[in-house]
Write a protein that holds these residues in place. Structure first.
Motif, PDB file in Angstrom:
ATOM      1  N   GLY A  15     -10.571   4.643 -18.909  1.00 36.15           N
ATOM      2  CA  GLY A  15      -9.455   4.468 -19.827  1.00 36.15           C
ATOM      3  C   GLY A  15      -8.456   3.427 -19.387  1.00 36.15           C
ATOM      4  N   ALA A  16      -8.618   2.894 -18.167  1.00 38.86           N
ATOM      5  CA  ALA A  16      -7.695   1.864 -17.706  1.00 38.86           C
ATOM      6  C   ALA A  16      -7.829   0.620 -18.573  1.00 38.86           C
ATOM      7  CB  ALA A  16      -7.977   1.518 -16.248  1.00 38.86           C
ATOM      8  N   LEU A  17      -6.679   0.068 -18.942  1.00 38.32           N
ATOM      9  CA  LEU A  17      -6.654  -1.125 -19.785  1.00 38.32           C
ATOM     10  C   LEU A  17      -6.143  -2.310 -18.982  1.00 38.32           C
ATOM     11  CD1 LEU A  17      -5.160   0.430 -23.034  1.00 38.32           C
ATOM     12  CD2 LEU A  17      -7.567   0.075 -22.462  1.00 38.32           C
ATOM     13  N   LEU A  18      -6.391  -3.480 -19.496  1.00 38.47           N
ATOM     14  CA  LEU A  18      -5.928  -4.687 -18.828  1.00 38.47           C
ATOM     15  C   LEU A  18      -4.409  -4.738 -18.886  1.00 38.47           C
ATOM     16  CD1 LEU A  18      -8.515  -7.179 -20.327  1.00 38.47           C
ATOM     17  CD2 LEU A  18      -8.631  -5.975 -18.151  1.00 38.47           C
ATOM     18  N   LEU A  19      -3.786  -4.933 -17.740  1.00 34.74           N
ATOM     19  CA  LEU A  19      -2.329  -4.978 -17.673  1.00 34.74           C
ATOM     20  C   LEU A  19      -1.800  -6.406 -17.624  1.00 34.74           C
ATOM     21  CD1 LEU A  19      -1.687  -2.117 -15.092  1.00 34.74           C
ATOM     22  CD2 LEU A  19      -1.650  -2.002 -17.576  1.00 34.74           C
ATOM     23  N   GLN A  20      -2.682  -7.344 -17.367  1.00 30.52           N
ATOM     24  CA  GLN A  20      -2.218  -8.703 -17.115  1.00 30.52           C
ATOM     25  C   GLN A  20      -2.771  -9.676 -18.155  1.00 30.52           C
ATOM     26  OE1 GLN A  20       0.123  -9.449 -14.944  1.00 30.52           O
ATOM     27  NE2 GLN A  20       0.225  -7.266 -14.535  1.00 30.52           N
ATOM     28  N   ALA A  21      -2.154  -9.710 -19.299  1.00 31.09           N
ATOM     29  CA  ALA A  21      -2.622 -10.624 -20.345  1.00 31.09           C
ATOM     30  C   ALA A  21      -2.503 -12.079 -19.922  1.00 31.09           C
ATOM     31  CB  ALA A  21      -1.832 -10.395 -21.633  1.00 31.09           C
ATOM     32  N   GLY A  28      -9.825 -15.924 -21.404  1.00 27.72           N
ATOM     33  CA  GLY A  28     -11.188 -16.122 -21.874  1.00 27.72           C
ATOM     34  C   GLY A  28     -12.089 -14.922 -21.734  1.00 27.72           C
ATOM     35  N   LEU A  29     -11.550 -13.794 -21.223  1.00 30.36           N
ATOM     36  CA  LEU A  29     -12.379 -12.608 -21.026  1.00 30.36           C
ATOM     37  C   LEU A  29     -12.846 -12.060 -22.373  1.00 30.36           C
ATOM     38  CD1 LEU A  29     -13.444 -10.570 -18.859  1.00 30.36           C
ATOM     39  CD2 LEU A  29     -11.372  -9.230 -19.317  1.00 30.36           C
ATOM     40  N   VAL A  30     -14.150 -11.905 -22.543  1.00 31.41           N
ATOM     41  CA  VAL A  30     -14.721 -11.367 -23.778  1.00 31.41           C
ATOM     42  C   VAL A  30     -14.826  -9.853 -23.697  1.00 31.41           C
ATOM     43  CG1 VAL A  30     -16.772 -11.316 -25.253  1.00 31.41           C
ATOM     44  CG2 VAL A  30     -15.980 -13.484 -24.275  1.00 31.41           C
ATOM     45  N   ALA A  31     -15.373  -9.347 -22.596  1.00 28.32           N
ATOM     46  CA  ALA A  31     -15.579  -7.906 -22.448  1.00 28.32           C
ATOM     47  C   ALA A  31     -15.609  -7.543 -20.976  1.00 28.32           C
ATOM     48  CB  ALA A  31     -16.878  -7.474 -23.124  1.00 28.32           C
ATOM     49  N   ALA A  32     -15.208  -6.299 -20.688  1.00 29.23           N
ATOM     50  CA  ALA A  32     -15.240  -5.790 -19.320  1.00 29.23           C
ATOM     51  C   ALA A  32     -15.683  -4.330 -19.367  1.00 29.23           C
ATOM     52  CB  ALA A  32     -13.870  -5.910 -18.663  1.00 29.23           C
ATOM     53  N   TRP A  33     -16.960  -4.100 -19.082  1.00 32.05           N
ATOM     54  CA  TRP A  33     -17.489  -2.740 -19.034  1.00 32.05           C
ATOM     55  C   TRP A  33     -17.462  -2.296 -17.581  1.00 32.05           C
ATOM     56  CZ3 TRP A  33     -20.507  -6.608 -21.555  1.00 32.05           C
ATOM     57  CH2 TRP A  33     -20.379  -6.590 -22.962  1.00 32.05           C
ATOM     58  N   MET A  34     -16.605  -1.330 -17.256  1.00 37.89           N
ATOM     59  CA  MET A  34     -16.396  -0.928 -15.868  1.00 37.89           C
ATOM     60  C   MET A  34     -17.239   0.281 -15.476  1.00 37.89           C
ATOM     61  SD  MET A  34     -14.448  -3.371 -15.197  1.00 37.89           S
ATOM     62  CE  MET A  34     -14.200  -2.993 -13.469  1.00 37.89           C
ATOM     63  N   GLN A  48     -10.884  -3.489 -25.227  1.00 37.93           N
ATOM     64  CA  GLN A  48     -10.778  -2.680 -26.450  1.00 37.93           C
ATOM     65  C   GLN A  48     -11.439  -3.337 -27.655  1.00 37.93           C
ATOM     66  OE1 GLN A  48      -6.296  -1.976 -26.063  1.00 37.93           O
ATOM     67  NE2 GLN A  48      -7.018   0.109 -26.402  1.00 37.93           N
ATOM     68  N   ARG A  49     -12.451  -4.164 -27.409  1.00 40.03           N
ATOM     69  CA  ARG A  49     -13.132  -4.836 -28.522  1.00 40.03           C
ATOM     70  C   ARG A  49     -14.591  -4.437 -28.673  1.00 40.03           C
ATOM     71  NH1 ARG A  49     -10.043  -9.756 -26.728  1.00 40.03           N
ATOM     72  NH2 ARG A  49     -11.754 -10.097 -25.261  1.00 40.03           N
ATOM     73  N   TYR A  50     -15.301  -4.233 -27.551  1.00 38.60           N
ATOM     74  CA  TYR A  50     -16.754  -4.117 -27.618  1.00 38.60           C
ATOM     75  C   TYR A  50     -17.256  -2.909 -26.832  1.00 38.60           C
ATOM     76  CZ  TYR A  50     -16.203  -8.931 -29.228  1.00 38.60           C
ATOM     77  OH  TYR A  50     -15.812 -10.061 -29.914  1.00 38.60           O
ATOM     78  N   GLY A  82     -31.085  -0.179 -22.252  1.00 36.42           N
ATOM     79  CA  GLY A  82     -30.414   0.811 -21.434  1.00 36.42           C
ATOM     80  C   GLY A  82     -29.015   1.085 -21.934  1.00 36.42           C
ATOM     81  N   VAL A  83     -28.268   0.024 -22.106  1.00 37.40           N
ATOM     82  CA  VAL A  83     -26.935   0.073 -22.706  1.00 37.40           C
ATOM     83  C   VAL A  83     -26.948  -0.898 -23.872  1.00 37.40           C
ATOM     84  CG1 VAL A  83     -24.475  -0.369 -22.367  1.00 37.40           C
ATOM     85  CG2 VAL A  83     -25.824   0.667 -20.517  1.00 37.40           C
ATOM     86  N   THR A  84     -26.713  -0.389 -25.066  1.00 38.18           N
ATOM     87  CA  THR A  84     -26.734  -1.226 -26.258  1.00 38.18           C
ATOM     88  C   THR A  84     -25.329  -1.770 -26.517  1.00 38.18           C
ATOM     89  OG1 THR A  84     -28.535   0.044 -27.240  1.00 38.18           O
ATOM     90  CG2 THR A  84     -27.216  -1.315 -28.733  1.00 38.18           C
ATOM     91  N   LEU A  85     -25.237  -3.093 -26.600  1.00 34.67           N
ATOM     92  CA  LEU A  85     -23.956  -3.731 -26.866  1.00 34.67           C
ATOM     93  C   LEU A  85     -23.774  -3.880 -28.369  1.00 34.67           C
ATOM     94  CD1 LEU A  85     -24.035  -6.460 -24.079  1.00 34.67           C
ATOM     95  CD2 LEU A  85     -23.220  -4.103 -23.959  1.00 34.67           C
ATOM     96  N   PRO A  86     -22.524  -3.924 -28.843  1.00 31.68           N
ATOM     97  CA  PRO A  86     -22.300  -4.000 -30.289  1.00 31.68           C
ATOM     98  C   PRO A  86     -22.853  -5.275 -30.906  1.00 31.68           C
ATOM     99  CG  PRO A  86     -20.207  -3.944 -29.072  1.00 31.68           C
ATOM    100  CD  PRO A  86     -21.287  -3.820 -28.076  1.00 31.68           C
ATOM    101  N   SER A  87     -23.326  -5.139 -32.136  1.00 31.36           N
ATOM    102  CA  SER A  87     -23.984  -6.264 -32.815  1.00 31.36           C
ATOM    103  C   SER A  87     -23.016  -7.374 -33.183  1.00 31.36           C
ATOM    104  CB  SER A  87     -24.697  -5.768 -34.073  1.00 31.36           C
ATOM    105  OG  SER A  87     -23.768  -5.155 -34.966  1.00 31.36           O
TER     106      SER A  87
END
Length: 259
Positions: A15-21, A28-34, A48-50, A82-87
């Motif tokens: 649930g941690a979100l990016l604090l440093q916009a 340029g960060l598209v996604a971060a799956w932790m 919070q996008r993908y 294994g892990v399906t990413l959004p279309s």
């Protein structure tokens, strides 16, 4: 090798979100799956996008060395991702992919990290000294250094211009490959349509659009290796800047606002 800063950091909780916009790591960060959920089928994207879905029952939660969660893959004959990413993930023409993985001595010759559909993407290989292999095009491109079994490895692949791709292993340049960079649309993680399941533990994957930021340098790769969770922490210098920008002078007095 200076590992102190790196190993002192703990992966953020679920649930941690990016604090440093405004942090350079976020630009340029598209996604971060932790992979810090620790259970269930939903894998949150910190941007919070993908958000992704765990779709293969032979990939199990646990095994992480850097904090909560992590996903462990074992050999399978399934062609299910294994892990399906959004279309609706974007097609990327210049990109960087960063991940943290521990190989285990089971499974296929090719172990899938991230694909763009079919058998194209990034893999680890057990038949060429455990190096990284790039399968983005029809010609294989291998890294030069082995990734030993049981030893966590930080890996980053980043494009430069339209014809160069750099591979970094533990923050240090491993090799530079020259070929026409194909467009990449992230499709799945940890298994592909050829049943090439990752034989190991994957602890996070992050993807950048390098058309939206300066190209990654060796210093950037080292920074991500040595302090991979900076983007989740408030930075003192940025907090001071926020306060300075919000300081309003009125009748000789200064007021601070934190937004």
């Amino acid at each position: 090798m200076q590992l102190g800063t790196f190993w002192d950091r703990t992966k953020p909780l679920s649930g941690a979100l990016l604090l440093q916009a405004h942090d350079p790591q976020v630009k340029g960060l598209v996604a971060a799956w932790m992979f810090n959920e620790g259970g269930g089928s939903v894998i949150r994207d910190a941007t919070q996008r993908y958000d992704a879905s765990l779709t293969l029952d032979t990939i199990l939660w646990g095994g992480g060395a850097r904090g909560p969660g992590g996903l462990t893959g074992v050999a399978t004959t399934s062609t299910t991702p294994g892990v399906t990413l959004p279309s609706h993930m974007p097609a990327l023409t210049r990109y960087a992919i960063e991940f943290y993985v521990t190989r285990i001595p089971i499974g296929n010759s090719y172990s899938c990290i991230c694909t763009q559909g079919g058998a194209r993407g990034l893999f680890l290989t057990s038949d060429v000294a455990g190096s990284l292999i790039n399968f983005f095009e029809t010609t294989d491109h291998f890294g030069t250094r082995a990734i030993p079994f049981g030893v966590p490895a930080h890996i980053m692949v980043t494009t430069r211009g339209s014809g160069t791709m750099d591979y970094y292993l533990n923050g240090v340049l491993d090799s530079t490959q020259s070929f026409t960079i194909p467009t990449f649309t992230p499709n799945s993680l940890m298994n592909d349509s050829a049943s090439q399941t990752l034989a190991g533990v994957l602890e996070w994957v992050r993807v950048w659009d390098c058309t939206q930021r300066p190209e990654f340098t060796a210093a950037d790769a080292w920074a991500l290796y040595s302090d991979p969770f900076r983007m989740f922490r408030p930075q003192p210098e940025l907090l001071a800047l926020m306060m300075a920008n919000a300081m309003v002078a009125q009748q000789g007095r200064y007021y601070f606002f934190l937004r």
